[in-house]
Design an enzyme around this catalytic site. Structure first.
Site, PDB file in Angstrom:
ATOM      1  N   CYS A 177      21.313  20.475 -39.523  1.00  0.00           N
ATOM      2  CA  CYS A 177      21.619  21.417 -40.443  1.00  0.00           C
ATOM      3  C   CYS A 177      22.340  21.051 -41.630  1.00  0.00           C
ATOM      4  O   CYS A 177      21.868  20.406 -42.984  1.00  0.00           O
ATOM      5  CB  CYS A 177      22.299  22.812 -39.621  1.00  0.00           C
ATOM      6  N   HIS A 226      19.870  22.785 -33.962  1.00  0.00           N
ATOM      7  CA  HIS A 226      21.255  22.064 -33.573  1.00  0.00           C
ATOM      8  C   HIS A 226      21.388  22.070 -32.565  1.00  0.00           C
ATOM      9  O   HIS A 226      20.406  22.793 -31.691  1.00  0.00           O
ATOM     10  CB  HIS A 226      21.996  23.058 -34.637  1.00  0.00           C
TER      11      HIS A 226
END
EC number: 6.3.5.13
Lengths: 248, 467
Positions: A95, A198
């Site tokens: 991310c 994530h």
């Protein structure tokens, strides 16, 4: 006994979405094979020598925290990170950490933030966040010969685009991926693996975790012959449940 | 007489009736209908109430329920929104129920719990007399985006309110306390004094490490849990405000109650004596809830006796440590929804010296948060301190498999972890593993709690939650 040294970069700042899960997966899967693991936290102001580590992890952060590390990561650690990338060190970047490895981040109203430039990719901010479960098919790791499907959760407003020198990590089967338009997710360059997925990326995708561990051990030990198999009943159950739900 | 308003009230009231007859909760839809018919409905019917609002990430419901006890002890005629109907529509439904068809209030006081992300929206319609803010922790980032946007939204909501509003804020939370910075409103703070806290220790997984005003790194003189404690910023000087109600010592921390010593500032209570109080819930987070409620009660000039009595006698809210007796065993339902709350629950469970039988029910519907990555921020490793007392760990819910993975990676014995998706079996197998006199803990996320409670209700005859 093999040794595996993991570096967690900015664990106090880039850890918004359960990033500890990735560190934990690497650590436990090594420990369960009697590999001696150490995890070193390196944050703002700390010295960073990539030679001391086998795997380097960069997680995701909120904008507020990404602003705070900006100077440290660019001016203090940037050159060393780029050297390590070119030297084929194993990285996992998620991310915000993924975006940071690229050349720049352009906000939706035109402001351009210079990033590390370690990888040939860039990010453009969007107004709408792309949030939800994601499945992508990775061409990198195969499970019994077939391409492995990876499941995760994405939550990002930035749209990332890949240049010629990097390959995508996978092809999106469900979800948005890098930018919601070209159908790709993540990036791979040398031994650097990047993804928008994530939190629980590695625990639920043990093949990817083992792939990273194997690559790292191969670099350290010439005689390394591969990892022993583990019992992955829960991990596979979690992944398969999501595959069934999302790929109906 | 405003005909549109009257019609809106009547139609909404009918909607509530029908939904109740159909055994649906009927807490959200009537409010939605009302807004469609008459956008100013809430503003118009709520203006004659004296409103107390409670918002923040954790502890809203428990804090509201203790304030409710304070109101009862003072014979105040009040309305309140129970059962988590804390978004704009649910709050509207609550008010519609409390007025006559002409819009006249049947009660004087309204105690309203508001979702922190809805607060900004709600204060466009309500003008509360007091606002209690409990704390800010990362929670459902898939819904709210970022933690600082939640804080900023609450701040905008507060800025809209007039200067007569009193704020009751958590002194130990740098984010919550910042809401009292440079405001014209009257502010009362509550928190843990240094003597009642631990020595400061670095905690890597914290929500607010950097100064909200200058981005300097906070230092801590003392530490309670998470990012709560005696923070100060060495760069700009922003620091924990002096608390008007302060816990000055913890005398006993049991698995069912906590006994604390606390004292008040002169501004809050003319009598500055110290008091010993037994809170009938375990865990430091409930000490915060009790202090928030007590500070609110005292700021409204209710007597110390009635406040103390409320803190000592209240029963817990819906799904928050609800106990169901089944023969000579019991089931305890404890809602879990974010890392800090979950950590506090685990802390409490390991304090218990009894054998541990726990079911984790993890859903990922909208009301739970669609992202379950937060499970990796919960300190399940702490369960290892219970060692052999852990008998049976069941994981269930839509994401029961993910929960099993999380427990496995925390280092617990996988032979004790089972995935059971059917709730009837969860209850049966869970109870079976419990010895006589023991307790089976069920830890569900929000929608999993509604589901399991529905089954428990049928099985063991529980009360309807909106009553």
């Amino acid at each position: 006994m093999y040794q595996l040294k993991i570096c967690h970069l900015y664990p106090d700042l880039l850890n918004t979405y359960g990033d500890m899960g990735n560190i934990l997966a690497l650590k436990r899967r090594a420990q369960w094979r009697n590999i001696d693991v150490t995890v070193t936290n390196v944050t703002i102001g700390d010295s960073f020598d990539s030679e001391e580590y086998d795997i380097i992890f960069l997680g995701g952060g909120q904008d507020y925290e990404q602003e705070i590390i900006q100077n440290d990561v660019l001016l203090q650690k940037g050159a060393e990170i780029k050297n390590a990338v070119e030297g084929s060190k194993v990285f996992l970047c998620i991310c915000g950490g993924y975006q940071l490895m690229g050349k720049y981040y352009k906000t939706w109203d035109g402001k351009e933030l210079e990033y590390l430039g370690a990888l040939d990719l860039w990010t453009i901010g969007g107004k709408e966040r792309m949030i939800g479960n994601i499945v992508f098919e990775s061409g990198l790791i195969s499970d019994n010969g077939s391409p492995l499907k990876i499941v995760g959760f994405e939550n990002h407003s930035g749209r990332t685009y890949l240049g010629d020198n990097v390959r995508p990590l996978g092809k999106v089967l469900s979800g948005n991926g890098n930018n919601g338009t070209d159908g790709f997710e993540g990036a791979v360059y040398k031994n650097v693996y990047c993804s928008y997925s994530h939190g629980s990326l590695l625990p639920k995708n043990p093949h990817l975790a083992d792939h990273l561990i194997s690559m790292a051990l191969k670099q350290r030990y010439n005689e390394f012959e591969g990892l022993t198999l583990l019992e992955d009943e829960f991990e596979n159950a979690a992944r398969i449940t999501m595959l069934q739900r999302l790929l109906k | 007489m405003n005909l549109r308003k009257v019609l809106t009230i009547i139609i909404s009231k009918l909607t509530i009736r029908i939904l109740r007859l159909l055994k649906k909760g009927g807490t959200t839809l009537p409010g939605k209908v009302a807004f469609k018919l008459y956008p100013d409905i809430l503003k118009s019917i709520a203006k004659d109430f004296e409103i107390i609002m409670v918002t923040g990430t954790n502890g809203k419901t428990t804090t509201s329920r203790i304030i409710e006890e304070i109101l009862k002890n003072n014979n105040v005629d009040y309305i309140t929104n129970k059962s988590g109907a804390n978004l704009l529509s649910g709050i509207t439904t609550t008010f519609i129920q409390a007025v006559s068809p002409l819009g006249k209030p049947k009660h004087k006081t309204a105690l309203i719990e508001s979702d922190e992300a809805a607060f900004n929206q709600v204060t466009k319609h309500l003008q509360p007399k007091s606002v209690v803010v409990t704390n800010f922790f990362r929670d459902q980032l898939d819904r709210y985006g970022e933690l600082y946007s939640t804080l900023n939204a609450v701040k905008s909501g507060l800025d809209r309110l007039d200067e007569k509003t009193t704020l009751i804020l958590n002194a130990d939370d740098s984010m919550c306390a910042s809401l009292g910075h440079k405001t014209e409103k009257l502010v009362f703070y509550y928190g843990f004094g240094e003597a009642a806290s631990q020595q400061s220790s670095e905690n890597i997984n914290t929500d607010a490490m950097f100064c909200i005003f200058c981005k300097g790194k906070y230092q801590y003189k003392s530490h309670v849990y998470g990012h709560l404690g005696g923070f100060y910023c060495p760069e700009c000087g922003y620091s924990r405000p002096v608390a008007d109600l302060e816990c000055i010592g913890i005398e006993e921390a049991g698995s069912n109650h906590t006994t604390i010593r606390w004292k008040c500032s002169k501004a809050l209570d003319t009598d500055e004596s110290e008091y010993t109080t037994q809170i009938n819930l375990p865990g430091l987070y409930n000490v915060y809830n009790a202090m928030a409620a007590a500070t609110c009660g005292l700021s409204l000039a209710y007597s110390h006796e009635t406040v103390q009595k409320a803190v000592e006698s209240f029963e817990c809210g819906f799904g928050r440590m609800e106990t169901i007796n089944v023969g000579n065993k019991s089931i305890k339902l404890i809602l879990v929804k974010n890392p800090t709350g979950f950590n506090q629950v685990l802390n409490f469970l390991t304090l218990d010296k009894q054998p541990l039988n726990i079911a984790f029910l993890i859903n990922d519907k909208l009301a739970d948060g669609t992202d379950i990555s937060w499970l990796w921020d919960v300190d399940f490793e702490h369960l290892n301190t219970a060692g052999d007392r852990i008998v049976n760990l069941i994981t269930s819910g839509i994401r029961g498999e993910d929960m099993a993975v999380r427990l496995k990676y925390s280092g617990l014995d996988t032979k004790k972890i089972r995935i059971i998706k059917d709730y009837h079996r969860v209850i049966d197998e869970g109870l079976k593993a419990v010895a006589d006199g023991g307790c089976f803990y069920i830890l569900p996320t929000y929608t999993a709690m509604l589901d399991i409670r529905g089954i428990l209700k049928k099985k063991f005859n529980l009360k309807e939650f909106w009553k």
